[in-house]
Design a protein around this motif. Structure first.
Motif, PDB file in Angstrom:
ATOM      1  N   TYR A  25       0.853  -1.191   0.000  1.00  0.00           N
ATOM      2  CA  TYR A  25       0.000   0.000   0.000  1.00  0.00           C
ATOM      3  C   TYR A  25       0.886   1.236   0.000  1.00  0.00           C
ATOM      4  O   TYR A  25       2.054   1.185   0.391  1.00  0.00           O
ATOM      5  N   GLU A  26       0.307   2.330  -0.457  1.00  0.00           N
ATOM      6  CA  GLU A  26       0.984   3.623  -0.349  1.00  0.00           C
ATOM      7  C   GLU A  26      -0.074   4.697  -0.164  1.00  0.00           C
ATOM      8  O   GLU A  26      -1.169   4.617  -0.721  1.00  0.00           O
ATOM      9  N   GLU A  27       0.260   5.688   0.635  1.00  0.00           N
ATOM     10  CA  GLU A  27      -0.675   6.797   0.819  1.00  0.00           C
ATOM     11  C   GLU A  27      -0.519   7.777  -0.330  1.00  0.00           C
ATOM     12  O   GLU A  27       0.595   8.105  -0.751  1.00  0.00           O
ATOM     13  N   ILE A  28      -1.656   8.243  -0.852  1.00  0.00           N
ATOM     14  CA  ILE A  28      -1.661   9.240  -1.914  1.00  0.00           C
ATOM     15  C   ILE A  28      -1.923  10.590  -1.265  1.00  0.00           C
ATOM     16  O   ILE A  28      -2.960  10.798  -0.630  1.00  0.00           O
ATOM     17  N   LYS A  29      -0.981  11.503  -1.409  1.00  0.00           N
ATOM     18  CA  LYS A  29      -1.008  12.757  -0.650  1.00  0.00           C
ATOM     19  C   LYS A  29      -1.867  13.837  -1.269  1.00  0.00           C
ATOM     20  O   LYS A  29      -2.095  14.872  -0.657  1.00  0.00           O
ATOM     21  N   LEU A  30      -2.329  13.647  -2.508  1.00  0.00           N
ATOM     22  CA  LEU A  30      -3.145  14.674  -3.149  1.00  0.00           C
ATOM     23  C   LEU A  30      -4.464  14.862  -2.408  1.00  0.00           C
ATOM     24  O   LEU A  30      -5.042  13.906  -1.899  1.00  0.00           O
ATOM     25  N   GLY A  31      -4.955  16.101  -2.366  1.00  0.00           N
ATOM     26  CA  GLY A  31      -6.251  16.375  -1.750  1.00  0.00           C
ATOM     27  C   GLY A  31      -6.097  16.860  -0.325  1.00  0.00           C
ATOM     28  O   GLY A  31      -5.189  16.446   0.405  1.00  0.00           O
ATOM     29  N   ASN A  32      -7.011  17.744   0.062  1.00  0.00           N
ATOM     30  CA  ASN A  32      -6.961  18.356   1.389  1.00  0.00           C
ATOM     31  C   ASN A  32      -7.970  17.783   2.364  1.00  0.00           C
ATOM     32  O   ASN A  32      -8.016  18.205   3.523  1.00  0.00           O
ATOM     33  N   ILE A  33      -8.787  16.809   1.932  1.00  0.00           N
ATOM     34  CA  ILE A  33      -9.924  16.411   2.751  1.00  0.00           C
ATOM     35  C   ILE A  33      -9.818  14.970   3.246  1.00  0.00           C
ATOM     36  O   ILE A  33      -9.712  14.721   4.451  1.00  0.00           O
TER      37      ILE A  33
END
Length: 366
Positions: A25-33
């Motif tokens: 898995y990897e966290e996707i950092k795009l987005g503020n919410i």
């Protein structure tokens, strides 16, 4: 070593009936919410299959079940209308739901689409295609009964209400931050009536409600990795009844700025008119035949409106201690506010030119 995050993601994938062996898995950092992860499984035949797992921010989306019901209806309509096109597919739990609600979160899972996205882009063909894709998204939903959708964030683009809320928090000054943002407050209050014109026009019945995306940042269009071709509009959490001028304006606020929305160098902030023209032409190539004259006349105005509204939202959040938008450092929302104010001032200076481009493009595609 298995982490707590991995355990949780595996649990969520099992709830949504995902088969195979968990690989990574990897966290996707795009987005503020929302919190977003890409998870990858190895199928029995050795193929790798990836999915997107999201923990929905229920502070922002206080009625997340309604959000998912809106998304269900809209994606089904799009699949039926454009079966040849890529669409988002939300997986279902064993109980047949497109979400899983528990004490520590509201979760959903949908298809991962190999693609690329753009935050700031000076490739005018990409900008044109983003405008066209957002336009086609809206036109594909032009025959959808807008009354079937929940207003999942009431008054989301009610600019007058946004101002009223900010003013209330300025007066309360619960975090003691108001004095340091006096300059930004004074500008936003000085242009309040101008910034609220689209809201006022809707109240007077001068503009029609349509199914709108309400978060038309260019990075909410996925593109093919090796071409300028758009694949699909994503991030449908805010799809609900709205104004076309708000969608157009928010897109320019984001993509038309020379810099990203949290740039600290305010001298670099401004509207890239080549980007504005490319997006306007793409958008109107898909929408000009359907939009009313009044709607077309408000597109450029929507850029100023949405930039001011977003400045109000960032500033209001900063004054309250930043409970809404994700921040990377304590002054992040203040930096965002200053950037939006600088952009609004430049849009004011260029409004006549922007209106002319919109009218010329509309005439070309009608």
């Amino acid at each position: 070593m298995e982490t707590d995050t991995q355990k949780k993601l595996q649990e969520i994938c099992d709830i949504f009936c995902i088969s195979g062996k968990f690989k990574s898995y990897e966290e996707i950092k795009l987005g503020n919410i929302n919190r977003t992860y890409k998870v990858t499984f190895i199928e029995d035949d050795g193929r790798e299959e990836s999915y997107i797992v999201q923990a929905v921010n229920t502070y922002v989306f206080k009625n997340p079940v309604q959000v998912m019901e809106n998304i269900d209806k809209v994606t089904e309509h799009l699949r039926n209308k454009r079966p040849e096109r890529t669409t988002l597919k939300f997986y279902r739990t064993k109980e047949g739901k497109t979400y899983y609600f528990e004490n520590d979160g509201f979760w959903r899972l949908f298809n991962y689409i190999t693609s690329t996205t753009y935050n700031v882009c000076d490739d005018l063909m990409v900008v044109y295609n983003a405008g066209k894709e957002f336009g086609e998204f809206q036109m594909s939903l032009s025959d959808f009964d807008v009354s079937e959708l929940y207003d999942t964030i009431p008054d989301f683009h009610n600019t007058r209400k946004r101002y009223e809320t900010m003013i209330k928090h300025i007066e309360a000054d619960s975090c003691g931050k108001v004095e340091e943002v006096r300059e930004e407050i004074e500008y936003l209050l000085a242009v309040q009536d101008k910034a609220c014109e689209l809201t006022d026009m809707l109240e007077r019945g001068e503009l029609p409600l349509r199914v709108t995306h309400n978060d038309t940042k260019i990075n909410n269009v996925l593109f093919e990795k090796d071409s300028q071709n758009p694949l699909v509009v994503i991030d449908l959490d805010t799809v609900m009844p709205g104004l076309v001028g708000h969608d157009f304006g928010d897109a320019i606020r984001f993509a038309g700025n020379y810099v990203e929305e949290d740039c600290k160098d305010l001298e670099k902030v401004g509207v890239n008119m080549e980007v504005f023209r490319a997006f306007a032409e793409g958008f109107l190539s898909a929408t000009a035949k359907v939009l009313t004259d009044r709607e077309i006349e408000t597109l450029a105005q929507g850029c100023f409106v949405l930039t001011c509204e977003q400045a109000v939202r960032f500033l209001d959040d900063y004054i309250q201690g930043s409970p809404y938008f994700k921040i990377n450092y304590p002054e992040h929302n203040l930096v965002r506010t200053k950037c939006q104010v600088a952009l609004a001032k430049d849009i004011e200076r260029r409004m006549e030119e922007m209106n002319q481009i919109v009218l010329e493009s509309a005439k070309e595609f009608r």
